[in-house]
Design an enzyme around this catalytic site. Structure first.
Site, PDB file in Angstrom:
ATOM      1  N   HIS A  82       0.811  -1.220   0.000  1.00  0.00           N
ATOM      2  CA  HIS A  82       0.000   0.000   0.000  1.00  0.00           C
ATOM      3  C   HIS A  82       0.838   1.260   0.000  1.00  0.00           C
ATOM      4  CE1 HIS A  82       0.264   0.669   4.460  1.00  0.00           C
ATOM      5  NE2 HIS A  82       0.347  -0.647   4.487  1.00  0.00           N
ATOM      6  N   ASP A  84      -0.432   4.309   1.022  1.00  0.00           N
ATOM      7  CA  ASP A  84      -0.863   5.250   2.062  1.00  0.00           C
ATOM      8  C   ASP A  84      -0.247   4.919   3.413  1.00  0.00           C
ATOM      9  OD1 ASP A  84      -2.444   2.853   2.177  1.00  0.00           O
ATOM     10  OD2 ASP A  84      -3.993   3.907   3.311  1.00  0.00           O
ATOM     11  N   ASP A 111       6.479   0.019   7.339  1.00  0.00           N
ATOM     12  CA  ASP A 111       5.112  -0.182   6.870  1.00  0.00           C
ATOM     13  C   ASP A 111       4.631   1.133   6.270  1.00  0.00           C
ATOM     14  OD1 ASP A 111       2.491  -0.905   6.399  1.00  0.00           O
ATOM     15  OD2 ASP A 111       1.907  -0.826   8.491  1.00  0.00           O
ATOM     16  N   GLU A 145      -5.249   1.153   1.993  1.00  0.00           N
ATOM     17  CA  GLU A 145      -5.241  -0.032   2.864  1.00  0.00           C
ATOM     18  C   GLU A 145      -5.518   0.337   4.313  1.00  0.00           C
ATOM     19  OE1 GLU A 145      -3.496  -2.765   5.793  1.00  0.00           O
ATOM     20  OE2 GLU A 145      -2.768  -0.751   5.330  1.00  0.00           O
ATOM     21  N   GLU A 146      -5.064   1.509   4.728  1.00  0.00           N
ATOM     22  CA  GLU A 146      -5.209   1.909   6.134  1.00  0.00           C
ATOM     23  C   GLU A 146      -6.668   2.088   6.553  1.00  0.00           C
ATOM     24  OE1 GLU A 146      -2.832   1.571   8.084  1.00  0.00           O
ATOM     25  OE2 GLU A 146      -0.980   1.951   6.987  1.00  0.00           O
TER      26      GLU A 146
END
Length: 158
Positions: A82, A84, A111, A145-146
């Site tokens: 991801h 974001d 991450d 994704e978050e």
């Protein structure tokens, strides 16, 4: 394995430079411009490396991207990462990437900016060493994704 290891070891300075370029961009999920900036960087790098690149424009969230590397074998692998982060605007300026001893610190280092680059450089290592015993290696770059991937999930898990 030696050519792969040699490539990856020689790529360390470039990977660290690329990591700084990504980590030092504010790209919280709701910062479409920031997420798009990271996605455009990733898309441009993949295209420069000769991969097929496809952009999936989004309205509310950042655009998603898919990069493909085709071989002459039978297997297909999809990596997903991801673009974001959970960090609010201003975090990248307040805590830019830095190296302290054997640690690399900054928002998204592990991450997910580091993960994106590790995946990209792993595929690049296979490409540059001539390994082609696969049908397709693909990397999908998710933009939100978050917040549980409300717009990207249908693109990779129909």
């Amino acid at each position: 394995m030696t050519p792969l290891i040699t490539f990856l070891e020689s790529s360390r300075p470039a990977l660290l430079s690329d990591l700084a370029a990504l980590v030092n961009v504010d790209c919280g999920t709701h910062n479409k411009a920031g997420v798009d900036r990271v996605g455009e960087w990733v898309g441009a790098r993949c295209a420069k490396w000769g991969w097929e690149v496809e952009r999936f424009p989004q309205v509310e969230y950042g655009d998603c991207w898919l990069a493909r590397l085709r071989g002459n074998g039978a297997g297909r692998i999809l990596l997903i990462g991801h673009l974001d982060t959970v960090y609010p605007d201003g975090t990248a300026a307040a805590r830019p990437m830095r190296v302290e001893g054997n640690k690399i610190l900054g928002p998204g280092v592990c991450d997910m900016k580091g993960g994106l680059l590790v995946g990209m450089y792993a595929l690049r290592a296979l490409q540059t060493t001539g390994f082609r015993d696969f049908a397709e290696l693909a990397f999908f770059f998710n933009s939100e994704e978050e917040v549980s991937s409300p717009v990207s999930r249908p693109l990779y898990a129909p």
